[in-house]
Write a protein that holds these residues in place. Sequence first.
Motif, PDB file in Angstrom:
ATOM      1  N   SER A 232     -98.682 -37.044  -5.611  1.00 62.22           N
ATOM      2  CA  SER A 232     -99.459 -38.103  -4.962  1.00 62.22           C
ATOM      3  C   SER A 232    -100.889 -38.095  -5.451  1.00 62.22           C
ATOM      4  O   SER A 232    -101.391 -37.133  -5.978  1.00 62.22           O
TER       5      SER A 232
ATOM      6  N   ASP B   4    -104.715 -39.395   7.483  1.00 68.10           N
ATOM      7  CA  ASP B   4    -104.929 -40.395   8.530  1.00 68.10           C
ATOM      8  C   ASP B   4    -103.951 -40.222   9.686  1.00 68.10           C
ATOM      9  O   ASP B   4    -104.297 -40.426  10.852  1.00 68.10           O
TER      10      ASP B   4
ATOM     11  N   GLU C 177    -104.857 -40.376  -4.533  1.00 64.74           N
ATOM     12  CA  GLU C 177    -105.482 -41.302  -3.608  1.00 64.74           C
ATOM     13  C   GLU C 177    -105.215 -42.748  -4.010  1.00 64.74           C
ATOM     14  O   GLU C 177    -105.128 -43.627  -3.173  1.00 64.74           O
ATOM     15  N   THR C 178    -105.069 -43.023  -5.300  1.00 66.87           N
ATOM     16  CA  THR C 178    -104.893 -44.402  -5.745  1.00 66.87           C
ATOM     17  C   THR C 178    -103.425 -44.802  -5.823  1.00 66.87           C
ATOM     18  O   THR C 178    -103.099 -45.971  -5.757  1.00 66.87           O
TER      19      THR C 178
ATOM     20  N   PRO D  54    -100.223 -43.604  -3.832  1.00 65.42           N
ATOM     21  CA  PRO D  54     -99.682 -42.704  -2.828  1.00 65.42           C
ATOM     22  C   PRO D  54     -98.295 -42.182  -3.160  1.00 65.42           C
ATOM     23  O   PRO D  54     -97.944 -41.080  -2.809  1.00 65.42           O
TER      24      PRO D  54
ATOM     25  N   ARG E  90    -100.282 -48.683   6.254  1.00 68.39           N
ATOM     26  CA  ARG E  90    -101.655 -48.959   5.831  1.00 68.39           C
ATOM     27  C   ARG E  90    -101.891 -48.508   4.394  1.00 68.39           C
ATOM     28  O   ARG E  90    -102.578 -49.179   3.626  1.00 68.39           O
ATOM     29  N   HIS E  91    -101.325 -47.359   4.026  1.00 70.42           N
ATOM     30  CA  HIS E  91    -101.556 -46.809   2.690  1.00 70.42           C
ATOM     31  C   HIS E  91    -100.433 -47.161   1.705  1.00 70.42           C
ATOM     32  O   HIS E  91    -100.572 -46.887   0.508  1.00 70.42           O
TER      33      HIS E  91
ATOM     34  N   THR F 192     -99.721 -45.515   9.665  1.00 73.22           N
ATOM     35  CA  THR F 192    -100.557 -45.029   8.571  1.00 73.22           C
ATOM     36  C   THR F 192     -99.848 -45.169   7.227  1.00 73.22           C
ATOM     37  O   THR F 192    -100.484 -45.488   6.219  1.00 73.22           O
ATOM     38  N   ALA F 193     -98.531 -44.946   7.208  1.00 75.72           N
ATOM     39  CA  ALA F 193     -97.782 -45.156   5.962  1.00 75.72           C
ATOM     40  C   ALA F 193     -97.837 -46.614   5.541  1.00 75.72           C
ATOM     41  O   ALA F 193     -97.977 -46.935   4.350  1.00 75.72           O
TER      42      ALA F 193
ATOM     43  N   ALA G 123    -103.408 -39.233   1.521  1.00 75.70           N
ATOM     44  CA  ALA G 123    -104.265 -40.063   2.374  1.00 75.70           C
ATOM     45  C   ALA G 123    -103.512 -40.464   3.643  1.00 75.70           C
ATOM     46  O   ALA G 123    -104.083 -40.481   4.742  1.00 75.70           O
ATOM     47  N   THR G 124    -102.242 -40.790   3.493  1.00 75.35           N
ATOM     48  CA  THR G 124    -101.414 -41.112   4.656  1.00 75.35           C
ATOM     49  C   THR G 124    -101.343 -39.927   5.604  1.00 75.35           C
ATOM     50  O   THR G 124    -101.496 -40.073   6.824  1.00 75.35           O
TER      51      THR G 124
END
Length: 445
Positions: free
Chosen positions: A3, A361, A5-6, A8, A350-351, A347-348, A357-358
């Motif tokens: 994974s 959050d 950040e850009t 996921p 959202r990302h 959150t999943a 990141a997921t």
Amino acid sequence: MTSSETAPGRGTAVVIGGGLAGTVAAWALRGFAERIVVVERDRYPAEPTFRAGVPQGRHAHLVLEAGHRALEEMMPGIKKELTEAGAMRVAVSGDLKWLSSAGWMAQYPAQLAFLSCTRPVLDKAVLDRARADPTIEFLEGADVVGLLGSARTVTGVKVRDRGPERGEVREIPAELVVDAAGRTTSVPDWLAELGHPPVPEERVDAGVAYSSRLFHRPAGVDIGYKAIYLQTKAPDAPHLGVLLPVEGDRWIVSVAGMRGAEPEPGEAGFTKQLARLRDPSIREALQQAEPAGEVRGFVPGPGIRRHYERSAPDGLVVVGDAASTFNPVYGQGVTVALFCARELRRTALRHGGIGHATARDARRAIAAVSKNPWVMSCTEDVRFAATTGGPSGALLAFQHRFLDKVLAGAAHDPAVTAAFHEVMSLVAPPTLLFRPSLLAAILRS
């Protein structure tokens, strides 16, 4: 799959524990992970029945109104399926006779309700949904025996089959690991083995112990209500009891006591604890009822809230009792587990995946939805002198005085009762009780 950040990623997610919290967490991840593996130590029974891996399942359970809303949001139509399986709707006023520390709750036409059934019926309805999804695999009869990765990042789990021929330990690499192993989770120990510092936690222990039994509801007998809840009254009445209707024309009755007032074992202890309750309603209801099973005891242990939002490696999310364990007398545990799954899915979404990141959050969101139930539970637990841990100080004294006023108001003012039920059903925050019109009524009490 790695994974970032850009990007996921949509790799493998492993869920430790296939109870209710783990099953709904797996369901929450569908569409965001290419493969979801639920590792469950038991083998699921073909029909709804109690199983060793859920020792608390033999006792009175309920899903609060807010929990039903979360479950229905994630699994549309599940309430209808539960009703068809025998779950009974119980309105929190009118159907439920509730004795608080200040007296009987005032009655009013309530919209809030819960569905009452045994835990196996609830678990199987959720499990059947999850099993129908081709991206969710259930690895039954297996133990997770450790984590893969480092102090900074969890990258999978180590598993081994249960039974006399346990076989070799094998690895399942994963982009996301979800701990839903409940009160007995070993994840804190495994994180220590990876070199991760201890996760900050809070503990409070009222020493509660349960004793429960199923009864056949006597035909033609009307006790005036569908359910009865007799709360404790600190410090002189640390006993409580609940009677709930469940499928198969039965009642499930649980009696409990805080430390020093625990029920004694077996049928004699159950009967003795019934006699200790502040009101004879449950005892009188059972006079013509035939037992439908043995008396079962349960000691849940301390309440623990682990702050993974403050300290956790990447790739790890913790849900349900593994994250926050509540005193069961307040009925919050299942509902909070459903909140955890809903936040994981949000959150999943959202990302757009299950990357780090997921996970970060999700940890923060899970901590946020667990906070109010934890504060409510701990604030009441520390009323009993034998409780260890928990809050103290001037703020606590104010909270106790204010809640006493609320309960006094709820004993005669339906508006206060309705607001209190919304807070206790977790559909509204405690700040609702400070609304000016309600606050005036509460202070007058």
